[in-house]
Design a protein around this motif. Sequence first.
Motif, PDB file in Angstrom:
ATOM      1  N   ARG A  67      -0.465  17.427 114.298  1.00  0.00           N
ATOM      2  CA  ARG A  67      -1.759  18.907 114.634  1.00  0.00           C
ATOM      3  C   ARG A  67      -0.844  18.287 116.485  1.00  0.00           C
ATOM      4  NH1 ARG A  67      -6.775  17.099 112.545  1.00  0.00           N
ATOM      5  NH2 ARG A  67      -7.170  17.167 115.464  1.00  0.00           N
ATOM      6  N   GLU A 112      -0.807  24.749 107.994  1.00  0.00           N
ATOM      7  CA  GLU A 112      -2.414  24.302 108.156  1.00  0.00           C
ATOM      8  C   GLU A 112      -2.755  22.704 107.180  1.00  0.00           C
ATOM      9  OE1 GLU A 112      -4.451  27.193 106.516  1.00  0.00           O
ATOM     10  OE2 GLU A 112      -3.917  29.175 107.926  1.00  0.00           O
ATOM     11  N   ASP A 118      -6.044  20.004 106.568  1.00  0.00           N
ATOM     12  CA  ASP A 118      -7.687  19.874 106.486  1.00  0.00           C
ATOM     13  C   ASP A 118      -8.067  18.641 106.805  1.00  0.00           C
ATOM     14  OD1 ASP A 118      -8.528  22.230 105.196  1.00  0.00           O
ATOM     15  OD2 ASP A 118      -7.573  21.136 103.120  1.00  0.00           O
ATOM     16  N   ASP A 119      -8.803  18.814 108.317  1.00  0.00           N
ATOM     17  CA  ASP A 119      -9.299  17.619 109.045  1.00  0.00           C
ATOM     18  C   ASP A 119     -10.879  17.054 108.175  1.00  0.00           C
ATOM     19  OD1 ASP A 119      -7.471  18.018 110.778  1.00  0.00           O
ATOM     20  OD2 ASP A 119      -9.589  18.456 112.295  1.00  0.00           O
ATOM     21  N   ARG A 176     -12.701  21.066 108.283  1.00  0.00           N
ATOM     22  CA  ARG A 176     -12.107  21.882 108.876  1.00  0.00           C
ATOM     23  C   ARG A 176     -10.804  22.070 108.444  1.00  0.00           C
ATOM     24  NH1 ARG A 176     -14.039  21.386 114.642  1.00  0.00           N
ATOM     25  NH2 ARG A 176     -12.489  19.975 114.993  1.00  0.00           N
ATOM     26  N   THR A 177      -9.598  23.683 108.596  1.00  0.00           N
ATOM     27  CA  THR A 177      -9.271  23.500 108.380  1.00  0.00           C
ATOM     28  C   THR A 177      -8.089  23.832 109.622  1.00  0.00           C
ATOM     29  OG1 THR A 177      -9.398  24.645 105.961  1.00  0.00           O
ATOM     30  CG2 THR A 177      -6.646  25.216 107.440  1.00  0.00           C
ATOM     31  N   ARG A 178      -6.577  23.328 110.047  1.00  0.00           N
ATOM     32  CA  ARG A 178      -6.345  22.743 111.570  1.00  0.00           C
ATOM     33  C   ARG A 178      -4.399  23.392 110.702  1.00  0.00           C
ATOM     34  NH1 ARG A 178      -8.421  19.115 115.806  1.00  0.00           N
ATOM     35  NH2 ARG A 178     -10.708  20.126 116.320  1.00  0.00           N
ATOM     36  N   GLN A 179      -4.443  24.244 112.299  1.00  0.00           N
ATOM     37  CA  GLN A 179      -2.808  24.337 112.445  1.00  0.00           C
ATOM     38  C   GLN A 179      -2.101  22.806 112.584  1.00  0.00           C
ATOM     39  OE1 GLN A 179      -1.127  27.674 114.146  1.00  0.00           O
ATOM     40  NE2 GLN A 179       1.024  26.088 115.039  1.00  0.00           N
TER      41      GLN A 179
END
Length: 165
Positions: A39, A71, A73-74, A78-81
């Motif tokens: 990230r 994408e 997953d944290d 949460r899903t982040r780019q």
Amino acid sequence: MALRSDWSEEFCPIRRSLDVIGDPWVMLIIRDVMQGPRRFDTLRDNLSVSEAVLARRLRDLVEAGMLTRVEQDDPDGRTRQGYAATDAATELLPVLQQLAIWGERHTVTPVGGGHMALIHTVCGEETTQGQICSACGEELTADRMIWDRPWRPEAPALDPAGRLV
């Protein structure tokens, strides 16, 4: 990603390559992303680079086809780019490894550092070459390498292009 001028139209492939990867931040970003998708904030913190510089380099690397957005997953759900290496980036593995070998031979290790061993997981031996294992002769690929860095023991394994961990 021109450093001094636009070399993208040059006949010399070395100049065209340097137009994309000639900035030191680029190679460090690729190094970090080859250890698994990363990230923005992780890259910023690991590299100690300004957000503006990192954002520009990431954008240019995506445009050049070196990185892809993914994408992730944290741990908190949460899903982040994030960013993952493409095949074009993983083809730089021999270059990165040869830079590490050269640095081991020709630069002074700072106090608190240590020897960075490039381990070929197929034979379990340290290699002294960047592209072909000096112990068994096999081609070195990201999914068969560990960078053993005593100053940063977490996550030494490399990942092939685009693989999510």
